[in-house]
Structures are given as structure tokens and as C-alpha cells.
Write a protein that holds these residues in place. Structure first.
Motif, short mmCIF file in Angstrom:
data_model
loop_
_atom_site.label_atom_id
_atom_site.label_comp_id
_atom_site.label_asym_id
_atom_site.label_seq_id
_atom_site.Cartn_x
_atom_site.Cartn_y
_atom_site.Cartn_z
N LEU A 5 -17.87 33.17 -0.50
CA LEU A 5 -17.85 34.33 -1.14
C LEU A 5 -17.08 34.37 -2.44
N PRO A 6 -17.44 35.26 -3.31
CA PRO A 6 -16.59 35.34 -4.57
C PRO A 6 -15.31 35.96 -4.27
N LEU A 7 -14.22 35.93 -5.16
CA LEU A 7 -12.95 36.60 -4.89
C LEU A 7 -13.17 38.12 -5.18
N PRO A 8 -12.64 38.94 -4.50
CA PRO A 8 -12.87 40.46 -4.70
C PRO A 8 -12.03 40.69 -5.98
N PRO A 9 -12.23 41.72 -6.50
CA PRO A 9 -11.57 42.06 -7.98
C PRO A 9 -10.33 42.35 -7.87
N HIS A 10 -9.66 43.00 -6.76
CA HIS A 10 -8.29 43.35 -6.36
C HIS A 10 -7.31 42.18 -6.52
N PHE A 11 -7.89 40.69 -6.30
CA PHE A 11 -6.90 39.78 -6.20
C PHE A 11 -6.41 39.13 -7.47
N ASN A 12 -4.91 39.34 -7.63
CA ASN A 12 -4.29 38.86 -8.79
C ASN A 12 -3.51 37.64 -8.69
N PRO A 13 -3.94 36.52 -8.81
CA PRO A 13 -3.13 35.26 -8.79
C PRO A 13 -1.81 35.18 -9.33
N ALA A 14 -1.72 36.08 -10.51
CA ALA A 14 -0.30 35.92 -10.99
C ALA A 14 0.77 36.69 -10.14
N LYS A 15 0.33 37.65 -9.12
CA LYS A 15 1.45 38.32 -8.38
C LYS A 15 1.76 37.53 -7.21
N VAL A 16 1.29 36.27 -6.78
CA VAL A 16 1.45 35.48 -5.60
C VAL A 16 3.06 35.24 -5.51
N GLY A 17 3.66 35.31 -6.38
CA GLY A 17 5.14 34.79 -6.34
C GLY A 17 6.13 35.79 -6.33
N GLU A 18 5.50 37.41 -6.44
CA GLU A 18 6.14 38.42 -6.23
C GLU A 18 6.42 39.25 -5.00
N ARG A 27 -7.16 49.37 -0.25
CA ARG A 27 -7.63 48.04 0.12
C ARG A 27 -8.69 48.32 1.37
N ALA A 28 -8.36 49.19 2.01
CA ALA A 28 -9.15 49.56 3.17
C ALA A 28 -10.72 49.90 2.90
N ILE A 29 -10.85 50.82 2.01
CA ILE A 29 -11.86 51.59 1.40
C ILE A 29 -12.76 50.11 0.64
N GLU A 30 -12.09 49.48 -0.24
CA GLU A 30 -12.61 48.48 -0.80
C GLU A 30 -13.17 47.32 -0.13
N ALA A 31 -12.54 46.99 1.16
CA ALA A 31 -12.96 46.04 2.30
C ALA A 31 -14.22 46.47 2.90
N GLU A 32 -14.22 47.74 3.06
CA GLU A 32 -15.47 48.10 3.62
C GLU A 32 -16.80 48.31 2.79
N ALA A 33 -16.32 48.57 1.63
CA ALA A 33 -17.41 48.40 0.62
C ALA A 33 -17.89 46.79 0.22
N TRP A 34 -16.97 45.89 0.29
CA TRP A 34 -16.98 44.72 0.29
C TRP A 34 -18.15 44.01 1.41
N THR A 35 -17.84 44.46 2.66
CA THR A 35 -18.59 44.04 3.55
C THR A 35 -20.04 44.44 3.36
N LYS A 36 -20.28 45.58 2.94
CA LYS A 36 -21.87 45.80 2.58
C LYS A 36 -22.24 45.10 1.58
N GLN A 37 -21.61 45.09 0.51
CA GLN A 37 -22.13 44.33 -0.94
C GLN A 37 -22.34 42.72 -0.53
N GLN A 38 -21.43 42.35 0.32
CA GLN A 38 -21.49 40.70 0.51
C GLN A 38 -22.16 40.48 1.85
N ASN A 39 -22.49 41.61 2.56
CA ASN A 39 -23.33 41.18 4.09
C ASN A 39 -22.40 40.54 4.94
#
Length: 341
Positions: A5-18, A27-39
Motif C-alpha cells: 500500500l502507499p504511505l498514508p498522508p499523516h506519516f512524517n518520517p522526520a518525527k520518528v526520533g521525537e 487517526r481513527a477517522i483517517e484509518a477508517e477512511a483509508w480502509t475504504k479507499q484502499q479496500n
């Protein structure tokens, strides 16, 4: 395995060390929308059941300047590992059935913390620079701090001394590392105990998207033994031949029942290596061919390296090579896995 799958828009690799707060509801709302979008289907429908076992992906080991940051040889090891790990979770969201994060979990009065030991002057050992051997105790270089008995053995100092000496003796007999006095770390209730924020976010996103409850496994609470592996503590039996701890038999059984188990986390030379080693032991007692369903994410784990002091890279690589020889599959997080769902 299905297409990544593609990476979801919210993921920010620059923040992994913080360290930061995950906005759960958003995120819950976005995750449910993502499941529909990506089947993406619910995990309960998976024909092939895949477990992602994440070892100690906690701030204490993975955030620079925290107590036991695993820098590896590059100095940024755990941060880079977790960036790849987050991407792996998001890209394989539709295939990972369940995520099982382990949490190293400690309180103050434990056998590997400075307060547990004193010398003749009443001073505590220097953490990370002190190993304690049976000879050290016999010669009086280090002894159990009498004040600790009140918290650990209801004030029975003689019992505590016997248990501690037996523990150190068993470690040396088993040929593992001697008792290491560690800095206070992964303290229950503290920020170091928490999962790395970016990884926690990815795990939460997975839980909502796949409707699959994350299974948190705690280890290391026992005051009388270290617990590098999630599957068993270092020592199970006390000086009187009575159990002081036990294996995590329910998790062992569960892991053996998955169609595939993927493992990453920290540190490659310690908790990851010993967890895999214990899993290998359990597999060999049941059916040695089960090793081919164990996948090790070699680019999502780093060894303990303290520049100029100690470097466990070679030992970590050697033991991973032995896992591969036993039939486990060493993979990179970017690979297309050959697991069909």
C-alpha cells in the motif's frame, strides 16, 4: 503477499526520533477512511494469519538521549530502524493480522539496578560499567543492599541474599552475560516505558484499519531476574529449587500457531536475539520445519554499540546467521514478502 500500500498522508518520517502525543480520534477517522479507499479487509477475514512481533520499541531504547538508546554503528540506528518499521507497517497494513509489541517494564527495586547493590562504603555500582560475578559477592566487593529487602522479600534479608547469589551464580553457569547493572530505564509509568510515538501511531492506525486489537506483552517486572527475552526470564528457579518466574507459555503457543511471524525491534544483540533464540528452542521441540515461517526484519533492528567501550555488532550478526542456518528467513522491510493471503 498482496501489493504493498502507499504511505498514508499523516506519516512524517522526520518525527520518528521525537516524543509526541498521538491524535487518536483524528487517526481513527483517517484509518477508517483509508480502509475504504484502499479496500482493506478486517483482519478476521485473513486466510493467512501474520503476526508482527515488535521487541521493546520504546523511548528508552529508541530516542536519542534516553537511557539506553540503541545507536548501532551509525549512531542513529534505532531511529532509522523505526522509520523503516513504520513504513513497513503502513505498506503491509492489509496483510499483518495482529501486532504484538513487547514492553520492557521496570521498577526501582530490581536486581539489575544500582540501588540493589552496595560496596563496603555503602556506595552503589556505576550503571552500564559494572558487572557482578559470584566472586565479587564472595569477596565482599558487592553485596545486596539490606534496605531493599523491605520492598522485595518483606524484610527477609537472608532470603534476599541467597536468591541474589543464586541468580548471579546461575547466570555464570549458563554462560550468558554476567549480571549487568543497568541504568534505571523503561520505568513503569514513565515516558521511557512508552512506545516510540511514530510506531505507536502506526500500530494504532493498524488496529483501527484492520479492526484487530493490539496485544501488548510486558516483561521484566520480576525483581529477582533480568528478562531480555519476551518468552522467558533469564533464571526460572531460586536457590531453594522453587520457581521465581515462569516462561510466557501462552505467547509461545500463540506464535507457533501463526502462518508467519515477522520480528523486529531492539536491540539486535540482546532482547531481539534472545527472544528469537528462545523461539527457536521452542520450535525445535515441536517441529523444526516451523522455522521457515519466521521472518527477521534485519533493517529494523540494531545492536548495542557504545563507541570506545563495547560493540556487539559481530555477535549480533553471528547469531542472526545461525538463525538463518536453522531455517528462519532474514529479510528487509522493503521486500515483497511471499506470503499469500
Amino acid at each position: 503477499m498482496t501489493t504493498q500500500l502507499p504511505l498514508p498522508p499523516h506519516f512524517n518520517p522526520a518525527k520518528v526520533g521525537e516524543v509526541w502525543r498521538v491524535p487518536y480520534q483524528q487517526r481513527a477517522i483517517e484509518a477508517e477512511a483509508w480502509t475504504k479507499q484502499q479496500n482493506i479487509q478486517p483482519a478476521a477475514l485473513d486466510k493467512t494469519r501474520v503476526c508482527l512481533l515488535l521487541i521493546d520499541v520504546q523511548n528508552t531504547f529508541c530516542i536519542p538521549d534516553f537511557e539506553l538508546f540503541v545507536g548501532g554503528q551509525t549512531g542513529t540506528g534505532a531511529v532509522d530502524d523505526n522509520q523503516r518499521l513504520c513504513e513497513f507497517i503502513y505498506r503491509n497494513l492489509g496483510v499483518i493480522t495482529k501486532i504484538v509489541p513487547t514492553l520492557d517494564t521496570h521498577t526501582v527495586m530490581q536486581i539489575f539496578h544500582p540501588i540493589f547493590w552496595v560496596n563496603a562504603n555503602g556506595e552503589h555500582p556505576t550503571p552500564a560499567a559494572t558487572n557482578i560475578t559470584p566472586a565479587d559477592i564472595e569477596q565482599g566487593i558487592w553485596q545486596v543492599n539490606p534496605a531493599v529487602a523491605n520492598s522485595v522479600t518483606n524484610g527477609d534479608y537472608e532470603l534476599l541474599k541467597k536468591q541474589a547469589f543464586n541468580y548471579v551464580k546461575q547466570l555464570s553457569q549458563d554462560g550468558k552475560y554476567p549480571l549487568t547493572v543497568w541504568p534505571y530505564h523503561s520505568m513503569l509509568g514513565g515516558i521511557g516505558h512508552a512506545l516510540v510515538s511514530s510506531v505507536e501511531e502506526a500500530i494504532f492506525f493498524h488496529s483501527i484499519a484492520r479492526q484487530s486489537q493490539t496485544q501488548f506483552e510486558l516483561k521484566g517486572e520480576n525483581p529477582l531476574t533480568e528478562n531480555y527475552s519476551i518468552l522467558r526470564p533469564e533464571v526460572l528457579i531460586g536457590f531453594d529449587d522453587k520457581p521465581i518466574a515462569q516462561k510466557n507459555t501462552s505467547l509461545i503457543k500463540q506464535l507457533l500457531e501463526y502462518d508467519a511471524v515477522i520480528i523486529g525491534g531492539q536491540a539486535k544483540s540482546h532482547c531481539v536475539a534472545w527472544t528469537i533464540d528462545d523461539l527457536l528452542t521452542e520450535i525445535q521441540q515441536v517441529d523444526s520445519t516451523l522455522t521457515n515461517k519466521i521472518y527477521l526484519l534485519e533493517d529494523c533492528t540494531s545492536p548495542v554499540v557504545v563507541p570506545g567501550v563495547v560493540d556487539y555488532t559481530e555477535q549480533a550478526n553471528t547469531i542472526f546467521a545461525s538463525f538463518a542456518k536453522a531455517g528462519m528467513q532474514i529479510i528487509k522491510s522493503t521486500e515483497q514478502l511471499t506470503i499469500d493471503n
